[in-house]
Write an enzyme that holds these catalytic residues in place. Structure first.
Site, mmCIF file in Angstrom:
data_model
loop_
_atom_site.group_PDB
_atom_site.id
_atom_site.type_symbol
_atom_site.label_atom_id
_atom_site.label_comp_id
_atom_site.label_asym_id
_atom_site.label_seq_id
_atom_site.Cartn_x
_atom_site.Cartn_y
_atom_site.Cartn_z
ATOM 1 N N ILE A 79 1.453 -12.753 -10.011
ATOM 2 C CA ILE A 79 2.048 -14.001 -9.471
ATOM 3 C C ILE A 79 1.019 -14.844 -8.652
ATOM 4 O O ILE A 79 0.599 -16.035 -8.783
ATOM 5 C CB ILE A 79 3.156 -13.488 -8.725
ATOM 6 C CG1 ILE A 79 4.189 -12.593 -9.309
ATOM 7 C CG2 ILE A 79 3.647 -14.661 -7.845
ATOM 8 C CD1 ILE A 79 5.042 -13.320 -10.487
ATOM 9 N N ASP A 80 0.263 -14.143 -7.706
ATOM 10 C CA ASP A 80 -0.538 -14.793 -6.667
ATOM 11 C C ASP A 80 -1.650 -15.710 -7.302
ATOM 12 O O ASP A 80 -1.872 -16.678 -6.615
ATOM 13 C CB ASP A 80 -1.004 -13.607 -5.823
ATOM 14 C CG ASP A 80 -0.186 -12.744 -5.067
ATOM 15 O OD1 ASP A 80 0.959 -13.071 -5.356
ATOM 16 O OD2 ASP A 80 -0.756 -11.863 -4.549
ATOM 17 N N HIS A 120 3.974 -7.072 -7.810
ATOM 18 C CA HIS A 120 4.334 -8.369 -6.983
ATOM 19 C C HIS A 120 3.221 -9.412 -6.681
ATOM 20 O O HIS A 120 3.408 -10.159 -6.085
ATOM 21 C CB HIS A 120 5.179 -7.758 -5.579
ATOM 22 C CG HIS A 120 4.122 -7.135 -4.886
ATOM 23 N ND1 HIS A 120 3.429 -6.158 -5.376
ATOM 24 C CD2 HIS A 120 3.641 -7.302 -3.667
ATOM 25 C CE1 HIS A 120 2.781 -5.603 -4.432
ATOM 26 N NE2 HIS A 120 2.935 -6.181 -3.267
ATOM 27 N N CYS A 121 1.951 -9.047 -7.154
ATOM 28 C CA CYS A 121 0.789 -9.556 -6.788
ATOM 29 C C CYS A 121 -0.057 -10.116 -7.881
ATOM 30 O O CYS A 121 -0.234 -11.226 -8.065
ATOM 31 C CB CYS A 121 -0.080 -8.608 -5.886
ATOM 32 S SG CYS A 121 0.371 -8.491 -4.224
ATOM 33 N N ILE A 122 -0.364 -9.249 -8.946
ATOM 34 C CA ILE A 122 -1.452 -9.667 -9.947
ATOM 35 C C ILE A 122 -0.916 -10.668 -10.861
ATOM 36 O O ILE A 122 -1.439 -11.637 -11.128
ATOM 37 C CB ILE A 122 -1.912 -8.517 -10.706
ATOM 38 C CG1 ILE A 122 -2.405 -7.454 -9.779
ATOM 39 C CG2 ILE A 122 -3.155 -8.972 -11.638
ATOM 40 C CD1 ILE A 122 -3.513 -7.848 -8.748
#
Length: 444
Positions: A288-289, A284-286
């Site tokens: 996308i963010d 959910h992070c790498i």
């Protein structure tokens, strides 16, 4: 509680507003909006220290499950939910519950939009829900990952449409989530919590609230710095993963064992942190963010953030590189990829969880199917899996499947897997995680 403050900020002023909901027998200390991988662990931790908590989620199935004592995420067990319920936790789809809370924390998803920036639809919806029930003295915190400026430029105006003012009538802050699914060593309490307020008094309120839940609170200069800190953390990882992924491709051409080079470099006690090649980035992070930061630079400054753009390009092409290597491995064994049976082992984005968000297993499976391979999967944490709406057959008997499939690709090294037994049984094995170094095993 340990508090680390920016040296320019000092201790600031007294907390803003009244933290109590006077005269309300149904008052709660915390309302969490969004009961997913971020919101539910926060609600659990708050309940565990004695805070009265209510959760708001728009999915009635999630609410029904939680109110019946059942969890829907890896890091919170059914037993945890039952304990939360015993402590007074309730879940609801009715935004009216927000009016009862001293603190409201927004933990809704921010997926990528069509323009490459964050889709703030859920954040806007949550902010409007809060505005509809905003009370004087409340603390509102955004935890959803986004670009610098969102708290001040998007959330604050929506809340101030009520006529109440941030820093005067209510407190508003940003605190980036640092949830790492499956990490049993660094949970929410043990992981320092960064907090940035719209005003110094807002920051004091937010620090005081999180100090009840976590061991260490780190105060940022403001909301923008807290928002940037989250993006910096994940952009750092994104760029370094891209570096070792490209290094893996280059090292193969140079006849260098990249895994051994990383092992040797990792012995340096300073100035180096080991990152390892992979079939792609997930979670959910790498993946996308960093796009949020790239979007903000492009939309506000008119130019590209070149490090991020290059890292995206490298990491996105890793599934294609994996499939190309798989095709070469089959060709060396005298078989074409077309018509070959390929077993994918471990389809989640990280070990020992069921989370499949942005997993590189999806593009790998898609590319294999486009090349007419017959794809099956096995994962001890995933009973059913589909790609582009089409179910992928699941191998029930792993040992039999290893013997029958023309090629097995290890995409995720779950601890439940006996890697040596897999290597001894598989007809052909391609290890994309660098875990099995023995003759006959192809390693990324």
């Amino acid at each position: 509680m340990q508090v680390e403050r920016n040296q320019h900020l000092g201790d600031s002023s007294e907390p803003l507003g009244d933290e109590r909901q006077e005269g309300r027998p149904d008052a709660v200390e915390l309302a969490v909006i969004g009961l997913g991988y971020v919101g539910l662990p926060l609600a659990r931790e708050a309940a565990s220290v004695g805070l009265r908590v209510v959760g708001l989620d728009r999915d009635p199935r999630v609410v029904t499950r939680l109110n019946s004592g059942r969890s829907h995420i890896d890091d919170v067990s059914d037993r945890d939910v039952r304990r939360m319920r015993d402590a007074g936790f309730t879940a609801s789809t009715d935004g009216a519950c927000l009016a009862r809370a001293q603190t409201v924390v927004i933990c809704v998803p921010t997926p990528l939009g069509e323009d490459g920036g964050p889709d703030l639809g859920a954040v806007v919806s949550a902010a409007r829900a809060v505005a509809g029930h905003l009370q004087r003295g409340q603390l509102v915190v955004l935890e959803s990952t986004t670009y610098p400026g969102t708290t001040e430029e998007v959330v604050r105006p929506l809340l101030e449409e009520t006529g109440l003012r941030a820093g005067e009538d209510f407190a508003l802050a940003f605190s980036p989530e640092r949830i790492d699914p499956g990490n049993t060593q660094h949970g929410l309490r043990e992981t320092p919590k960064v907090v940035g307020g719209c005003t110094p008094s807002c920051a004091v309120r937010a620090v005081a609230f999180y100090g009840k839940i976590v061991d260490t609170v780190v105060q940022a200069r403001g909301t923008r710095e807290a928002e940037m800190a989250k993006l910096l953390e994940n952009t750092y990882r994104h760029v370094n993963i891209a570096l070792v992924n490209e290094l893996a491709i280059i090292s193969r051409e140079l006849h260098v064992d990249v895994w051994d080079a990383i092992r040797c470099a990792g012995t340096k006690p300073f100035g180096f942190q080991a990152f390892r090649p992979s079939p792609g980035v997930g979670g959910h992070c790498i993946p996308i963010d960093p796009n949020y930061l790239s979007y903000k630079v492009r939309s506000s400054l008119g130019h590209e953030f070149r490090f991020i753009e290059l890292a995206q390009e490298i990491n996105r092409r890793m599934p294609e590189y994996v499939v190309r290597r798989a095709q070469d491995l089959l060709n060396s064994a005298g078989r074409p990829l077309h018509g070959s049976r390929v077993l994918l082992l471990g389809i989640t984005y990280k070990p020992d969880v069921a989370d499949r968000r942005e997993t590189p297993a999806v593009p790998v499976a898609r590319l294999l199917k486009e090349r007419k391979a017959e794809v099956a999967f096995h994962d001890p944490h995933v009973p059913l899996w589909s790609v582009d709406g089409v179910a992928v057959p699941r191998a029930g008997d792993l040992t039999a499947a290893l013997r029958e499939q023309d090629l097995t690709i290890l995409l995720q090294d779950h601890s439940a897997y006996d890697l040596r037994a897999i290597a001894d049984t598989a007809r052909l094995l391609f290890d994309t995680r660098g875990r099995i170094f023995q003759p006959g095993v192809e390693v990324l």
